[in-house]
Motif scaffolding. Sequence first.
Motif, PDB file in Angstrom:
ATOM      1  N   VAL A 256      11.554 -30.818   0.083  1.00 57.71           N
ATOM      2  CA  VAL A 256      10.812 -31.577  -0.940  1.00 57.71           C
ATOM      3  C   VAL A 256      10.194 -30.624  -1.965  1.00 57.71           C
ATOM      4  O   VAL A 256      10.291 -30.851  -3.181  1.00 57.71           O
ATOM      5  N   ILE A 257       9.595 -29.537  -1.468  1.00 58.61           N
ATOM      6  CA  ILE A 257       8.949 -28.594  -2.396  1.00 58.61           C
ATOM      7  C   ILE A 257       9.982 -27.984  -3.346  1.00 58.61           C
ATOM      8  O   ILE A 257       9.740 -27.880  -4.561  1.00 58.61           O
ATOM      9  N   LEU A 258      11.149 -27.612  -2.804  1.00 50.33           N
ATOM     10  CA  LEU A 258      12.186 -27.026  -3.671  1.00 50.33           C
ATOM     11  C   LEU A 258      12.687 -28.045  -4.687  1.00 50.33           C
ATOM     12  O   LEU A 258      12.914 -27.703  -5.852  1.00 50.33           O
ATOM     13  N   ILE A 259      12.829 -29.311  -4.272  1.00 48.05           N
ATOM     14  CA  ILE A 259      13.247 -30.363  -5.227  1.00 48.05           C
ATOM     15  C   ILE A 259      12.185 -30.501  -6.324  1.00 48.05           C
ATOM     16  O   ILE A 259      12.504 -30.606  -7.508  1.00 48.05           O
ATOM     17  N   LEU A 260      10.915 -30.463  -5.920  1.00 48.83           N
ATOM     18  CA  LEU A 260       9.828 -30.576  -6.906  1.00 48.83           C
ATOM     19  C   LEU A 260       9.861 -29.404  -7.891  1.00 48.83           C
ATOM     20  O   LEU A 260       9.653 -29.584  -9.093  1.00 48.83           O
ATOM     21  N   ILE A 261      10.140 -28.200  -7.361  1.00 49.13           N
ATOM     22  CA  ILE A 261      10.225 -27.028  -8.249  1.00 49.13           C
ATOM     23  C   ILE A 261      11.368 -27.231  -9.250  1.00 49.13           C
ATOM     24  O   ILE A 261      11.204 -27.002 -10.455  1.00 49.13           O
ATOM     25  N   ILE A 262      12.508 -27.696  -8.757  1.00 51.21           N
ATOM     26  CA  ILE A 262      13.658 -27.907  -9.650  1.00 51.21           C
ATOM     27  C   ILE A 262      13.329 -28.972 -10.702  1.00 51.21           C
ATOM     28  O   ILE A 262      13.544 -28.767 -11.902  1.00 51.21           O
ATOM     29  N   LEU A 263      12.741 -30.089 -10.261  1.00 54.29           N
ATOM     30  CA  LEU A 263      12.393 -31.159 -11.214  1.00 54.29           C
ATOM     31  C   LEU A 263      11.382 -30.666 -12.247  1.00 54.29           C
ATOM     32  O   LEU A 263      11.511 -30.941 -13.436  1.00 54.29           O
ATOM     33  N   GLY A 264      10.394 -29.925 -11.779  1.00 53.72           N
ATOM     34  CA  GLY A 264       9.375 -29.379 -12.693  1.00 53.72           C
ATOM     35  C   GLY A 264      10.012 -28.496 -13.742  1.00 53.72           C
ATOM     36  O   GLY A 264       9.676 -28.561 -14.932  1.00 53.72           O
ATOM     37  N   ASN A 265      10.980 -27.681 -13.328  1.00 49.80           N
ATOM     38  CA  ASN A 265      11.643 -26.776 -14.264  1.00 49.80           C
ATOM     39  C   ASN A 265      12.582 -27.513 -15.202  1.00 49.80           C
ATOM     40  O   ASN A 265      12.694 -27.143 -16.371  1.00 49.80           O
ATOM     41  N   LEU A 266      13.246 -28.550 -14.679  1.00 47.32           N
ATOM     42  CA  LEU A 266      14.104 -29.357 -15.563  1.00 47.32           C
ATOM     43  C   LEU A 266      13.253 -30.021 -16.639  1.00 47.32           C
ATOM     44  O   LEU A 266      13.630 -30.053 -17.816  1.00 47.32           O
ATOM     45  N   GLY A 267      12.105 -30.541 -16.228  1.00 44.52           N
ATOM     46  CA  GLY A 267      11.176 -31.155 -17.173  1.00 44.52           C
ATOM     47  C   GLY A 267      10.741 -30.167 -18.235  1.00 44.52           C
ATOM     48  O   GLY A 267      10.684 -30.468 -19.432  1.00 44.52           O
ATOM     49  N   HIS A 268      10.466 -28.931 -17.787  1.00 43.42           N
ATOM     50  CA  HIS A 268      10.027 -27.880 -18.696  1.00 43.42           C
ATOM     51  C   HIS A 268      11.133 -27.549 -19.710  1.00 43.42           C
ATOM     52  O   HIS A 268      10.869 -27.406 -20.916  1.00 43.42           O
ATOM     53  N   LEU A 269      12.385 -27.458 -19.195  1.00 45.10           N
ATOM     54  CA  LEU A 269      13.511 -27.164 -20.084  1.00 45.10           C
ATOM     55  C   LEU A 269      13.708 -28.282 -21.104  1.00 45.10           C
ATOM     56  O   LEU A 269      13.936 -28.029 -22.295  1.00 45.10           O
ATOM     57  N   ALA A 270      13.585 -29.523 -20.628  1.00 42.96           N
ATOM     58  CA  ALA A 270      13.742 -30.676 -21.518  1.00 42.96           C
ATOM     59  C   ALA A 270      12.677 -30.661 -22.601  1.00 42.96           C
ATOM     60  O   ALA A 270      12.959 -30.919 -23.783  1.00 42.96           O
ATOM     61  N   ASP A 271      11.483 -30.323 -22.198  1.00 37.38           N
ATOM     62  CA  ASP A 271      10.351 -30.209 -23.127  1.00 37.38           C
ATOM     63  C   ASP A 271      10.639 -29.208 -24.234  1.00 37.38           C
ATOM     64  O   ASP A 271      10.427 -29.460 -25.422  1.00 37.38           O
ATOM     65  N   LYS A 272      11.132 -28.043 -23.772  1.00 41.44           N
ATOM     66  CA  LYS A 272      11.412 -26.939 -24.683  1.00 41.44           C
ATOM     67  C   LYS A 272      12.466 -27.359 -25.720  1.00 41.44           C
ATOM     68  O   LYS A 272      12.307 -27.089 -26.913  1.00 41.44           O
ATOM     69  N   LYS A 273      13.506 -28.034 -25.218  1.00 40.46           N
ATOM     70  CA  LYS A 273      14.588 -28.480 -26.079  1.00 40.46           C
ATOM     71  C   LYS A 273      14.068 -29.478 -27.109  1.00 40.46           C
ATOM     72  O   LYS A 273      14.355 -29.390 -28.302  1.00 40.46           O
TER      73      LYS A 273
ATOM     74  N   SER B 122       1.904 -29.771  -5.092  1.00 40.79           N
ATOM     75  CA  SER B 122       1.582 -30.268  -6.431  1.00 40.79           C
ATOM     76  C   SER B 122       1.820 -29.170  -7.476  1.00 40.79           C
ATOM     77  O   SER B 122       2.390 -29.418  -8.534  1.00 40.79           O
ATOM     78  N   ALA B 123       1.413 -27.942  -7.142  1.00 38.54           N
ATOM     79  CA  ALA B 123       1.595 -26.822  -8.081  1.00 38.54           C
ATOM     80  C   ALA B 123       3.066 -26.518  -8.289  1.00 38.54           C
ATOM     81  O   ALA B 123       3.465 -26.055  -9.355  1.00 38.54           O
ATOM     82  N   SER B 124       3.893 -26.804  -7.257  1.00 42.46           N
ATOM     83  CA  SER B 124       5.297 -26.430  -7.360  1.00 42.46           C
ATOM     84  C   SER B 124       6.014 -27.165  -8.491  1.00 42.46           C
ATOM     85  O   SER B 124       6.977 -26.657  -9.033  1.00 42.46           O
ATOM     86  N   TYR B 125       5.568 -28.353  -8.851  1.00 38.56           N
ATOM     87  CA  TYR B 125       6.246 -28.995  -9.988  1.00 38.56           C
ATOM     88  C   TYR B 125       5.413 -28.985 -11.263  1.00 38.56           C
ATOM     89  O   TYR B 125       5.907 -29.273 -12.329  1.00 38.56           O
ATOM     90  N   ARG B 126       4.133 -28.616 -11.135  1.00 40.91           N
ATOM     91  CA  ARG B 126       3.298 -28.588 -12.339  1.00 40.91           C
ATOM     92  C   ARG B 126       3.220 -27.194 -12.960  1.00 40.91           C
ATOM     93  O   ARG B 126       3.118 -27.053 -14.174  1.00 40.91           O
ATOM     94  N   ALA B 127       3.212 -26.159 -12.096  1.00 33.41           N
ATOM     95  CA  ALA B 127       2.936 -24.827 -12.628  1.00 33.41           C
ATOM     96  C   ALA B 127       4.010 -23.803 -12.341  1.00 33.41           C
ATOM     97  O   ALA B 127       4.055 -22.764 -12.977  1.00 33.41           O
ATOM     98  N   PHE B 128       4.869 -24.073 -11.387  1.00 33.90           N
ATOM     99  CA  PHE B 128       5.827 -23.059 -10.950  1.00 33.90           C
ATOM    100  C   PHE B 128       7.061 -23.097 -11.846  1.00 33.90           C
ATOM    101  O   PHE B 128       8.115 -23.582 -11.471  1.00 33.90           O
ATOM    102  N   ARG B 129       6.904 -22.563 -13.054  1.00 32.59           N
ATOM    103  CA  ARG B 129       7.963 -22.685 -14.066  1.00 32.59           C
ATOM    104  C   ARG B 129       8.604 -21.339 -14.398  1.00 32.59           C
ATOM    105  O   ARG B 129       7.924 -20.329 -14.418  1.00 32.59           O
ATOM    106  N   ALA B 130       9.898 -21.387 -14.693  1.00 27.87           N
ATOM    107  CA  ALA B 130      10.583 -20.172 -15.130  1.00 27.87           C
ATOM    108  C   ALA B 130      10.449 -20.072 -16.641  1.00 27.87           C
ATOM    109  O   ALA B 130      11.326 -20.510 -17.386  1.00 27.87           O
ATOM    110  N   THR B 131       9.321 -19.521 -17.089  1.00 25.89           N
ATOM    111  CA  THR B 131       9.083 -19.468 -18.542  1.00 25.89           C
ATOM    112  C   THR B 131       9.570 -18.163 -19.160  1.00 25.89           C
ATOM    113  O   THR B 131       9.822 -18.084 -20.342  1.00 25.89           O
ATOM    114  N   ASN B 132       9.637 -17.084 -18.363  1.00 23.00           N
ATOM    115  CA  ASN B 132      10.166 -15.805 -18.857  1.00 23.00           C
ATOM    116  C   ASN B 132      10.844 -15.060 -17.704  1.00 23.00           C
ATOM    117  O   ASN B 132      10.915 -15.590 -16.586  1.00 23.00           O
ATOM    118  N   ALA B 133      11.288 -13.848 -17.968  1.00 19.56           N
ATOM    119  CA  ALA B 133      12.050 -13.095 -16.950  1.00 19.56           C
ATOM    120  C   ALA B 133      11.211 -12.879 -15.685  1.00 19.56           C
ATOM    121  O   ALA B 133      11.709 -13.042 -14.563  1.00 19.56           O
TER     122      ALA B 133
END
Lengths: 280, 207, 206
Positions: A256-273, B122-133
């Motif tokens: 679940v945590i890894l899925i949340l990390i992936i979703l969070g990053n996809l959201g971030h990428l979408a935001d950036k785009k 909660s932090a894993s989807y709110r803050a754990f982002r790949a923003t740079n290298a």
Amino acid sequence: MEVLERIKSINPRIIYVLILVVIAIPLIKPFGLPMMVMQPSKDFYDVVESLKPGARVMISWDYGAGSDVELDPIAKSLLIHLVKKGAKIYATSSIPDGPMFAERSLKVLESLNQQYGSDYVNLGFFAGGESGIAAWAENFESVFRTDWRKTPAAQIPMMEGIKSAKDFDLIVTLNTGPGGYGTPDVWVRQIYVAKNVPLAMGVTAIMGPQTMPYLQSHQIAGLLVGLRSAAEYEALLRAPGIATAQMDAQSAAHTVILILIILGNLGHLADKKHRRKTSK
Amino acid sequence: MLKRTLPLAITFIVGILMVLDYFVKIPSLNTSAASIRGWMPLVTSFAVITGTLNLVAVHSDRIRHRRPGWYNSAALFLFLAVTVIIGLSKGTTAPLYRFLYDKILIPCGSTMAGMTAFFIASASYRAFRATNADSTLLLISAALVMLGRVPIGEFVSNEMPSVAQWIMDVPNMAGQRVFLVCSGIGFMSQCLRIIVGLNRAHLSGNE
Amino acid sequence: MSTSFDTWVAALITLAMFSLAIYKENPVYRLAEHAFIGIGAGHAIVTGVQVIQTSGINPLLKNAEYRLLIPMFFGILLFARYSKSYAYLSRLSMSLIVATGAGLGLRGAVQAQFLNQISATFLPLNSINNILIVVGFVTGLTYFIFSTRYTRYLNGKLSVVPRIGRCFLMIAFGASFGNASMGFLSMLIGRVLFLVRDWLGLSSLR
């Protein structure tokens, strides 16, 4: 895109409940996923395996509530292994909570027909952290005058001949790290460096990475890290126990945590785009 | 003299004594150092009590002045008093003592610590982002270690546990060694500053 | 479901603590939290008194070990901090405790955290792992040079050195995060296991 937006604004309490549910399922109905044993656990096992019958082993319960989930299973497996090797077990603790957890863990020895006072003893809490370790490492009797049950040391058969840390064949700290009075650093300084006595550790997963340099520099003879190592130790003893049983819940929660990390990053990428598009 | 000079002198003499004891073999010096070390468990056991008395002082103040939540402080006193009375009269193996410890203290402590997992999730989807290298590297390392240390990782690939162990043993170990050496240098300099009296934090207050 | 009073108390306490995250801060949580602090403090006092009794008072009174009067004296002085006029006397004990800790820590740290770590990094450069450990350690250290601006020496093409070090530090942070997540989840799993197995009787895991 909308889904990602929604995920970003999800109420964290939903995540908390999701984690609780995901953990509960494999605890009720285990998946039984297999797990291999890694080298550090094998090395720790070999350290204990190399002990001769009658070897004196001190175990320090340097943890309190919270860390018991990870370190109790290590303590239990270690105690069973030591009994198999015919070792004498000396329990102690550098934090006031430790003896309470030691008493709980030592119950397994009663079921293995071990005699209190001749096969194992709980010496209880010693104050002073680093100074305390240095004190008993030099003069054991001055610090441990009685056991945790207030029996004078002179009346405990297995206390005979113990003068200092050098009289132990192995010292193990089950350690929760900072917040405790005797951190892993302190044990290395006062037991390995000052007394050159073999030292091994069972630490919480949080402490694992920062303890690795001590293992690589051979200042500690063995290292078990968290619930995973506890489960591996159970596998080495061919006695799957509570640590093995909890690893399925670890798998589910981490998925679940890894899925949340992936979703969070996809959201971030979408935001950036999206921002890039609007700025054009 | 008693307020500043003597404490500083004790700090200097005792600190130097402990260090010299390791390098010099002079029987009288070694015996003195060993004696002082031998005192420490007893002296610091008083410190264990004074530490908790500070807590008593803070909460009694809250009750005296009827500050918001004073009844919680009263409950704290009640539990503290019951624990101390039973512990000192019946011992820590008494059933009621074990009840307080095993059924109230452990569930509270474990749950409080365990709830941090919620915040990690909660932090894993709110803050754990790949923003740079740098953050990408951190994220990949964390994800591989997480996956490799749980059985589901092996389900995904047989190599996953070995990858996680390699990260722990090689790049992580090198990085952690940097932290250990740097914090060691900081710790040593702090110890030296205390011994020579440049750091007097332990003597502050109580004027 | 359990019929044991003890299990019910522990389960309700666990739920009270969970209520902070899942609901919000509430009086039940506050009460449980204060009970936790109260019992913890009480336990520390009991343990402290036990040590004083078994290592101080008993040998002093029963075996006439008068040399124990010195540490007892320093220990009692710590209580002087609660008196406005004599608070400074507690500094004597504090000096003794802090100086012993600093002296012991200093001599041990030189070896454990410095010399032994550096000597363990002197590895034969005959494998990728050894090369990575040496490179990671040396470049990582350059990132922590605070006494002078490292860009004075590691400029131009050499500026890549601390940057490589930073990569190793990031991997180490990542490993720490991964392990921390596993550690905290273990704690949570322990509580959930208690609820589903001991309280609700839904699990047979042992």
